[in-house]
Design a protein around this motif. Structure first.
Motif, PDB file in Angstrom:
ATOM      1  N   LEU A 128      10.813   7.664   1.123  1.00  0.00           N
ATOM      2  CA  LEU A 128       9.733   6.721   1.436  1.00  0.00           C
ATOM      3  C   LEU A 128      10.132   5.872   2.639  1.00  0.00           C
ATOM      4  CD1 LEU A 128       7.038   5.909  -0.166  1.00  0.00           C
ATOM      5  CD2 LEU A 128       8.250   3.774  -0.573  1.00  0.00           C
ATOM      6  N   MET A 129       9.188   5.648   3.531  1.00  0.00           N
ATOM      7  CA  MET A 129       9.411   4.795   4.704  1.00  0.00           C
ATOM      8  C   MET A 129       8.191   3.923   4.928  1.00  0.00           C
ATOM      9  SD  MET A 129      10.963   7.565   7.367  1.00  0.00           S
ATOM     10  CE  MET A 129      10.406   8.964   6.391  1.00  0.00           C
ATOM     11  N   ASP A 130       8.379   2.883   5.746  1.00  0.00           N
ATOM     12  CA  ASP A 130       7.185   2.162   6.172  1.00  0.00           C
ATOM     13  C   ASP A 130       6.312   3.159   6.917  1.00  0.00           C
ATOM     14  OD1 ASP A 130       7.297   1.465   9.333  1.00  0.00           O
ATOM     15  OD2 ASP A 130       9.315   1.610   8.451  1.00  0.00           O
ATOM     16  N   ASN A 131       5.011   2.987   6.817  1.00  0.00           N
ATOM     17  CA  ASN A 131       4.078   4.008   7.286  1.00  0.00           C
ATOM     18  C   ASN A 131       4.233   4.321   8.770  1.00  0.00           C
ATOM     19  OD1 ASN A 131       0.992   4.494   8.434  1.00  0.00           O
ATOM     20  ND2 ASN A 131       1.471   5.637   6.568  1.00  0.00           N
ATOM     21  N   PRO A 189       5.678  -6.698   1.805  1.00  0.00           N
ATOM     22  CA  PRO A 189       4.317  -6.161   1.834  1.00  0.00           C
ATOM     23  C   PRO A 189       4.180  -5.189   2.995  1.00  0.00           C
ATOM     24  CG  PRO A 189       4.290  -8.572   1.675  1.00  0.00           C
ATOM     25  CD  PRO A 189       5.718  -8.168   1.922  1.00  0.00           C
ATOM     26  N   GLY A 190       3.264  -4.275   2.901  1.00  0.00           N
ATOM     27  CA  GLY A 190       3.071  -3.316   3.982  1.00  0.00           C
ATOM     28  C   GLY A 190       2.673  -1.970   3.427  1.00  0.00           C
ATOM     29  N   VAL A 246       0.858  -1.182   0.000  1.00  0.00           N
ATOM     30  CA  VAL A 246       0.000   0.000   0.000  1.00  0.00           C
ATOM     31  C   VAL A 246       0.893   1.230   0.000  1.00  0.00           C
ATOM     32  CG1 VAL A 246      -1.730   1.302   1.306  1.00  0.00           C
ATOM     33  CG2 VAL A 246      -1.798  -1.216   1.302  1.00  0.00           C
ATOM     34  N   ILE A 247       0.654   2.116  -0.940  1.00  0.00           N
ATOM     35  CA  ILE A 247       1.405   3.381  -1.002  1.00  0.00           C
ATOM     36  C   ILE A 247       0.399   4.484  -0.688  1.00  0.00           C
ATOM     37  CG2 ILE A 247       2.816   4.916  -2.439  1.00  0.00           C
ATOM     38  CD1 ILE A 247       4.093   2.174  -2.052  1.00  0.00           C
ATOM     39  N   THR A 248       0.686   5.314   0.300  1.00  0.00           N
ATOM     40  CA  THR A 248      -0.293   6.355   0.626  1.00  0.00           C
ATOM     41  C   THR A 248      -0.200   7.525  -0.370  1.00  0.00           C
ATOM     42  OG1 THR A 248       1.211   7.400   2.201  1.00  0.00           O
ATOM     43  CG2 THR A 248      -0.295   5.738   3.078  1.00  0.00           C
TER      44      THR A 248
END
Lengths: 337, 337, 337
Positions: free
Chosen positions: C309-312, B300-301, B286-288
């Motif tokens: 970009l980073m993990d959310n 994944p994440g 998921v890319i915000t």
């Protein structure tokens, strides 16, 4: 095309402006302060350009009263020179002829209604139960689907698509490539496949709105997507389903509003800025270019996100630190040492 | 248009749902929980809206079993109320008639094939060696170039362009203004001038894909640009040449994938997000919104970039500090004092 | 379509390349180094792919001299293998036939001029006083308004709109859905309503420019919007009114330049990058993807903005700290402890 010509005095009379200097100067077109010639009219609104005034070759310059002091040429005096210029310039705008009547190539459904004085261009198709009202112009290559209304005096310049259930108010202008009333992006995940959620609503566009080239406005899922009156959208804007945009709001190119967001009145949304879905933005909010609105805004004012531009080497160093920002912050002393 | 009408019991039977309350209530259309009336069906999926249930005037509400306890009205019980609603709502969707046959204005190359039961609208042009399969719909103003395939049951709503070598699977839907198969952006600098690199590939779109309004998908340079089955693209998306997108991935409006990137299956790409060229993004990422993917993603994440929205004055102060971030970080003590 | 075939030696002769190995190998098409077969030609330009050379099944590979040492197969030797490949690949590009002549459906104003050897496709409309010059191609569904020029050898692939006062140089190529010459977004606020500022200028496009699918270029307010020669614009780009772009500049998809900005020569603007209005960007500037130019750039070089970009979860923690950055910075000791 006849060249129009007006004296400065005639323009002053027509638009309620003051005259400074020789009112008999004839204006045949408009130009910039820097490049205009003796038969041209220019304007001075931004004080930043005041330095150009002395050297301007313009026959007439529209300006504020204070700027006219000591000006040797002919000036038209306006409280708002830019608005006055806009009105005057419209006299010199070449407008294509769009005579009443239907081009013989147009494909119009038998149940559609077209006002006798509307203009329907070449290769236009109009679907069932749609209506084009008095004085409207539907330029070449437009596609109007089912159950649409093109309100009186509206103009679809060329190659505009109204998919279905799109109702335009009066004097709406839509530029080429715009698509109104396409399916909203409504999906439900169902056993590993996407299921389309029917988009049963429409699009309602208020009077005096303007929609830019290649802009898209989806129709609502159940209720309508709605633009209030005098909303101004630039090119390449995306408006999701069930969005509402308040009257007099202007959005710059490439901006986007996701589904079900509500934007207030008199907002200014900068280029490539975005508003996430289901948020509310109150009246008189300014969003600067490329900012992303991620929560509702309840107070008028100017809002921003993003980071400043840097040379790439500096940016790499600083951006790498952004990943450590929380850890860094935890190591910063609570009070200045 | 006849108004369809179904009892709650008939809907339950048709879609395998439970009934709570009076199954004889007639449903003639759908509405929102807040606004629906006695002859309308609404749904309750998001617990956030549970408070609206007591006051809803909806004749029938689709909901989970747990939500129906103590509900005085008629409910249809579904494990996934939103998906059940989507299926029911489709019964009430007005669909334009697209009868088999070719509009007399269409310009179809002699070497093109059109299935007898396909619909070809007004002002459609179809180029050499292209094929429109059984039951497909090509709406008004579409341009299909050479060597394209519109698969069985696919629908090009209106004004879609398939430039060349575009092969659509079955039941693909494409919204107005979309352009598939334009030249990829392949350039070589050659003695101070740009040289075009021929784009010899095509575009392959899997079954059940949906492509939004004004979205662009370029054809490949040597091999093809490929979308797997059931990929869902919103409006104004840009897909570069030689991109591959895995099955069931959904991308929101204004997002973009640069050339030769590979996106996995079941990904969700947020609005205006971007993926740089030649990267790989694995399945279930998921890319915000408005994030930029600058290196490959192997896990994944959910991933994000960007900064939060602030009032402009605070933003200016903080953004200015971003330029000093590396220098600041070097001055932060290694361990908490 | 006849399959073209050339020996390696013939290609070397034609394009001034060296031959390494067996010059009699026949080339019938092109492929990638990884997938090409015995009758195909591939290229090796990026050293990253050198490892694929040994296993490549390509009959002929275009490469630098240094890479050919020890290569057992047939190589064509070029100083710039990618440019050489581009020229060779053009021999294998299937090109749609666009014979001279006007499609009977076209709607051409009596005052427009069309060269005898130009191609005008189906459903094209051409307005008053416009001119299509020698050898130009206007594909199906294009709309050309009033006072436009399509220069000699230019090609409008399909469904392109030139609104008004758009003058294309020679050999300009424009992809489907592009809109040139729509009204610039010029508004004056006047007593609570927006007033349109007439857009009296045009658009001037230099020789050898290429404009991508669904790209928009607005016409100027008073003077023209101008692209120099050999400017290359990808898809979905927005160019505001009165922008000037210098020769040989290339812009990637979804980028945008706001009104009156001046971009230099040989610039590279990354995907979804933006330039604010009235700024100047000098020659040979590179802007990385999704960066925003907020002040003029006077030095050549590469520039960036944004965050990595980073993990959310990490991103949320760090982004929250961005709001405190100025306060944090004030608490950081002036010198390292």
């Amino acid at each position: 095309m006849n060249m129009p010509s007006y004296t400065a005095a005639a323009l002053a009379e027509r638009f309620g402006l003051g005259v400074h200097g020789d009112g008999s100067v004839a204006v045949e077109s408009v130009g910039t302060l820097a490049a205009a010639g003796a038969s041209q009219l220019a304007f001075l609104a931004n004080p930043k350009y005041r330095g150009q005034l002395a050297d301007s070759g313009a026959g007439v310059v529209v300006m504020r009263e204070a700027d006219a002091e000591g000006f040797a040429g002919t000036a038209l005096i306006a409280a708002d020179p830019y608005a006055a210029f806009a009105r005057i310039a419209a006299l010199f705008e070449p407008r294509p002829e769009r005579p009443p009547g239907v081009h013989p190539s147009a494909a119009i459904d038998a149940t559609a209604e077209v006002a006798a004085d509307a203009h329907i261009g070449a290769f236009v198709s109009i679907g069932a139960r749609s209506r084009v009202e008095a004085g409207a112009v539907v330029g070449p290559g437009c596609v109007i689907g089912e159950d649409c209304v093109v309100g009186a005096g509206s103009e679809l310049i060329a190659r505009v698509t109204l998919v279905t259930r799109v109702r335009l108010g009066h004097r709406v202008r839509i530029h080429p490539g715009a698509v109104l009333g396409a399916d909203g992006f409504g999906l439900a995940m169902d056993n590993g496949h996407w299921l389309n959620v029917p988009q049963l609503g429409g699009v309602v566009i208020g009077d005096d709105c303007e929609i830019g080239a290649n802009t898209t406005i989806d129709r609502g899922a159940i209720e309508d997507t709605v633009l209030g009156e005098d909303v101004r959208l630039d090119n390449q804007i995306q408006i999701g389903h069930n969005v509402t945009i308040g009257a007099h709001t202007a959005m710059a190119g490439c901006s986007a509003v996701a589904g079900s967001a509500k934007i207030g009145r008199y907002c200014l949304i900068g280029g490539a800025a975005g508003v996430l879905g289901h948020l509310e933005v109150c009246d008189r909010v300014v969003i600067t270019a490329m900012s992303l609105v991620t929560s509702s805004i309840r107070e008028p004012g100017e809002y921003s996100s993003g980071t400043p531009l840097m040379d790439n080497r500096s940016w790499r160093r600083n951006a790498a630190r952004f990943k450590q920002l929380d850890a860094l912050a935890r190591r910063v002393p609570r009070a200045e040492p």
